[in-house]
Design a protein around this motif. Structure first.
Motif, PDB file in Angstrom:
ATOM      1  N   ALA A   6       1.181   5.446  -7.146  1.00 50.08           N
ATOM      2  CA  ALA A   6      -0.203   4.703  -6.930  1.00 50.08           C
ATOM      3  C   ALA A   6       0.310   3.412  -7.020  1.00 50.08           C
ATOM      4  N   TYR A   7      -0.351   2.403  -6.318  1.00 51.74           N
ATOM      5  CA  TYR A   7      -0.062   0.994  -6.198  1.00 51.74           C
ATOM      6  C   TYR A   7      -0.699   0.444  -7.393  1.00 51.74           C
ATOM      7  N   GLN A   8       0.368  -0.414  -8.149  1.00 52.56           N
ATOM      8  CA  GLN A   8      -0.219  -1.002  -9.312  1.00 52.56           C
ATOM      9  C   GLN A   8      -0.019  -2.708  -9.300  1.00 52.56           C
ATOM     10  N   PRO A   9      -0.798  -3.552  -9.163  1.00 52.34           N
ATOM     11  CA  PRO A   9      -0.694  -4.998  -8.919  1.00 52.34           C
ATOM     12  C   PRO A   9       0.219  -5.626 -10.029  1.00 52.34           C
ATOM     13  N   ARG A  10       1.307  -6.044  -9.592  1.00 58.42           N
ATOM     14  CA  ARG A  10       2.183  -6.940 -10.819  1.00 58.42           C
ATOM     15  C   ARG A  10       2.420  -8.346 -10.154  1.00 58.42           C
ATOM     16  N   PRO A  11       2.932  -9.127 -11.065  1.00 53.82           N
ATOM     17  CA  PRO A  11       3.108 -10.522 -10.679  1.00 53.82           C
ATOM     18  C   PRO A  11       4.603 -10.634 -10.327  1.00 53.82           C
ATOM     19  N   ARG A  12       5.217  -9.643  -9.405  1.00 52.04           N
ATOM     20  CA  ARG A  12       6.460  -9.596  -8.926  1.00 52.04           C
ATOM     21  C   ARG A  12       6.499 -10.169  -7.353  1.00 52.04           C
ATOM     22  N   GLY A  57       9.313  -3.440 -10.835  1.00 49.58           N
ATOM     23  CA  GLY A  57       8.456  -2.884 -11.801  1.00 49.58           C
ATOM     24  C   GLY A  57       8.099  -1.437 -11.474  1.00 49.58           C
ATOM     25  N   ALA A  58       8.617  -0.884 -10.512  1.00 53.44           N
ATOM     26  CA  ALA A  58       8.088   0.320 -10.175  1.00 53.44           C
ATOM     27  C   ALA A  58       9.054   1.621 -10.540  1.00 53.44           C
ATOM     28  N   ARG A  59       9.517   1.375 -12.091  1.00 57.00           N
ATOM     29  CA  ARG A  59      10.474   2.297 -12.694  1.00 57.00           C
ATOM     30  C   ARG A  59       9.987   3.583 -12.338  1.00 57.00           C
ATOM     31  N   ARG A  60       8.783   4.056 -12.640  1.00 54.03           N
ATOM     32  CA  ARG A  60       8.270   5.407 -12.672  1.00 54.03           C
ATOM     33  C   ARG A  60       8.491   6.111 -11.245  1.00 54.03           C
ATOM     34  N   ALA A  61       7.877   5.197 -10.515  1.00 52.09           N
ATOM     35  CA  ALA A  61       8.084   5.774  -9.128  1.00 52.09           C
ATOM     36  C   ALA A  61       9.483   5.892  -8.632  1.00 52.09           C
ATOM     37  N   VAL A  62      10.280   5.164  -8.878  1.00 51.71           N
ATOM     38  CA  VAL A  62      11.838   5.349  -8.472  1.00 51.71           C
ATOM     39  C   VAL A  62      12.372   6.398  -9.254  1.00 51.71           C
ATOM     40  N   ARG A  63      12.172   6.784 -10.496  1.00 53.14           N
ATOM     41  CA  ARG A  63      12.639   7.762 -11.025  1.00 53.14           C
ATOM     42  C   ARG A  63      12.043   9.101 -10.560  1.00 53.14           C
ATOM     43  N   VAL A  64      10.928   9.233 -10.268  1.00 55.65           N
ATOM     44  CA  VAL A  64      10.366  10.494  -9.609  1.00 55.65           C
ATOM     45  C   VAL A  64      10.999  10.756  -8.267  1.00 55.65           C
ATOM     46  N   VAL A 134       3.306  -1.908  -2.317  1.00 56.55           N
ATOM     47  CA  VAL A 134       2.337  -2.779  -1.378  1.00 56.55           C
ATOM     48  C   VAL A 134       1.027  -2.193  -1.559  1.00 56.55           C
ATOM     49  N   ASP A 135       0.254  -3.269  -1.546  1.00 58.33           N
ATOM     50  CA  ASP A 135      -1.142  -3.158  -1.674  1.00 58.33           C
ATOM     51  C   ASP A 135      -2.070  -2.451  -0.421  1.00 58.33           C
ATOM     52  N   PRO A 136      -2.429  -1.221  -0.368  1.00 61.49           N
ATOM     53  CA  PRO A 136      -2.741  -0.678   0.960  1.00 61.49           C
ATOM     54  C   PRO A 136      -4.194  -1.321   1.439  1.00 61.49           C
ATOM     55  N   ASP A 137      -4.885  -2.046   0.722  1.00 60.38           N
ATOM     56  CA  ASP A 137      -6.070  -2.938   1.075  1.00 60.38           C
ATOM     57  C   ASP A 137      -5.823  -4.111   1.991  1.00 60.38           C
ATOM     58  N   ARG A 138      -4.362  -4.603   1.617  1.00 59.76           N
ATOM     59  CA  ARG A 138      -3.906  -5.713   2.317  1.00 59.76           C
ATOM     60  C   ARG A 138      -3.314  -5.215   3.489  1.00 59.76           C
ATOM     61  N   VAL A 139      -2.673  -3.923   3.663  1.00 63.43           N
ATOM     62  CA  VAL A 139      -2.373  -3.425   4.860  1.00 63.43           C
ATOM     63  C   VAL A 139      -3.410  -3.179   5.849  1.00 63.43           C
ATOM     64  N   LEU A 156      -6.370   5.299   3.919  1.00 64.23           N
ATOM     65  CA  LEU A 156      -6.814   6.485   3.166  1.00 64.23           C
ATOM     66  C   LEU A 156      -5.817   7.453   2.744  1.00 64.23           C
ATOM     67  N   VAL A 157      -4.825   7.810   3.679  1.00 69.14           N
ATOM     68  CA  VAL A 157      -3.937   8.761   3.381  1.00 69.14           C
ATOM     69  C   VAL A 157      -2.870   8.241   2.122  1.00 69.14           C
ATOM     70  N   SER A 158      -2.632   6.799   2.338  1.00 63.89           N
ATOM     71  CA  SER A 158      -1.813   6.403   1.194  1.00 63.89           C
ATOM     72  C   SER A 158      -2.443   6.419  -0.074  1.00 63.89           C
ATOM     73  N   ARG A 159      -3.583   6.531  -0.115  1.00 59.76           N
ATOM     74  CA  ARG A 159      -4.597   6.307  -1.536  1.00 59.76           C
ATOM     75  C   ARG A 159      -4.618   7.549  -1.773  1.00 59.76           C
ATOM     76  N   LEU A 160      -4.837   8.623  -0.909  1.00 61.80           N
ATOM     77  CA  LEU A 160      -5.182  10.037  -1.504  1.00 61.80           C
ATOM     78  C   LEU A 160      -4.121  10.919  -1.773  1.00 61.80           C
TER      79      LEU A 160
END
Length: 307
Positions: A6-12, A57-64, A134-139, A156-160
């Motif tokens: 899931a997308y998480q906003p970070r100051p990166r 900062g997407a450590r969990r996503a990279v690990r999975v 990547v923020d799906p709303d900005r996309v 919607l697919v990227s969010r669901l």
């Protein structure tokens, strides 16, 4: 529990960059993975995708994604070793199998499957970094002028998809909490329950979008000018991120270097009838460039002002 994809906003830098710049950067790494079969280049592309995700900062996503990528690569290796019997170095003779016939596992087939598995793993890791950074709303806002309905569907697919992953994790936890005396829950019932929940959520989302007027034609925003004429209201210009130039430049550099290196024979690799792995200067230089491209999302620390 929130899905790691899931997308998480970070100051990166990768999150602050525009969606086009982030897609161009990650897409360049995936494009190199599909252009080349040399394992050294594929490993370098995977390292670049992992570094980009860690620095963003997407450590969990990279690990999975690494776990899923390794599992998929192993499956491709096993299937290719069982189906393809080409190659001169026979590792095991497994006899006659139904539908497959005579099965001889060769070292060349294993290496060829490893090359395809690495390519799939790189694409999976890059997709995980994209989903988490990547923020799906900005996309959606970026694609709305081109194809509003398609952009909405993709968003919607990227969010669901992360929501469905969270539902699957909660269903597994609930099945484990039933206690040792309860009957074991198989994967088929869990899959049917997850599919039913996804369909119910899809119907609710469709009804909500219809009530909000997404099925109607959009009105053009107008305003009254000083002379009394109705004109179309100009859309406000959005400021570009200061990181866009960096990601666009690295994407163009990686693609140009990949095309030039391929013309110079950097993809000198074949598995049949014997394994040949070329490690020429062009291959090594391209691999080093790919690894360095993974440092693009690195955030510089602001300099302290002297008093």
């Amino acid at each position: 529990m929130k899905s790691p994809f899931a997308y998480q906003p970070r100051p990166r830098p990768l999150q602050l960059a525009s969606p086009g710049a982030a897609v161009a950067y990650l897409g360049a790494i995936v494009a190199v993975a599909f252009l080349y079969s040399n394992p050294l280049v594929l490993v370098a592309a995977g390292v670049a995708a992992v570094l980009a995700g860690l620095l963003a900062g997407a450590r969990r996503a990279v690990r999975v994604a690494l776990k899923m990528g390794f599992a998929l690569a192993l499956l491709i290796v096993v299937v290719n070793a069982l189906v393809v019997s080409r190659g001169e170095t026979v590792v095991a003779r497994l006899g006659d199998w139904p539908l497959l016939g005579k099965v001889d596992v060769t070292f060349e087939a294993i290496v060829a499957g490893l090359s395809g598995g690495l390519r799939a793993a790189v694409a999976m890791i890059a997709a995980a970094v994209y989903s988490a950074c990547v923020d799906p709303d900005r996309v959606l806002r970026a694609l709305r002028p081109l194809a509003g309905r398609s952009a909405l569907t993709a968003t919607l697919v990227s969010r669901l998809v992360p929501v469905a992953a969270s539902d699957a994790a909660r269903l597994r936890d609930a099945a484990r909490l039933r206690g040792p005396g309860a009957a074991a829950v198989g994967k088929a019932p869990l899959g049917r329950r997850l599919l039913a929940g996804s369909l119910d959520r899809a119907v609710d989302v469709a009804a909500t979008l219809e009530l909000r007027g997404y099925s109607l034609e959009a009105r053009r925003a107008t305003h009254l000018s000083a002379v009394g004429r109705i004109t179309q209201r100009p859309s406000p210009r959005r400021r570009r991120s200061r990181y866009d130039r960096r990601f666009y430049l690295v994407a163009a550099l990686v693609l140009a270097a990949a095309i030039a290196a391929k013309a110079l024979g950097a993809d000198d690799f074949h598995a049949y009838p014997t394994i040949h792995l070329g490690l020429g200067p062009a291959t090594v230089a391209l691999s080093a460039l790919l690894v360095l491209s993974g440092l693009t999302p690195l955030r510089r620390k602001p300099r302290r002002r002297r008093v």
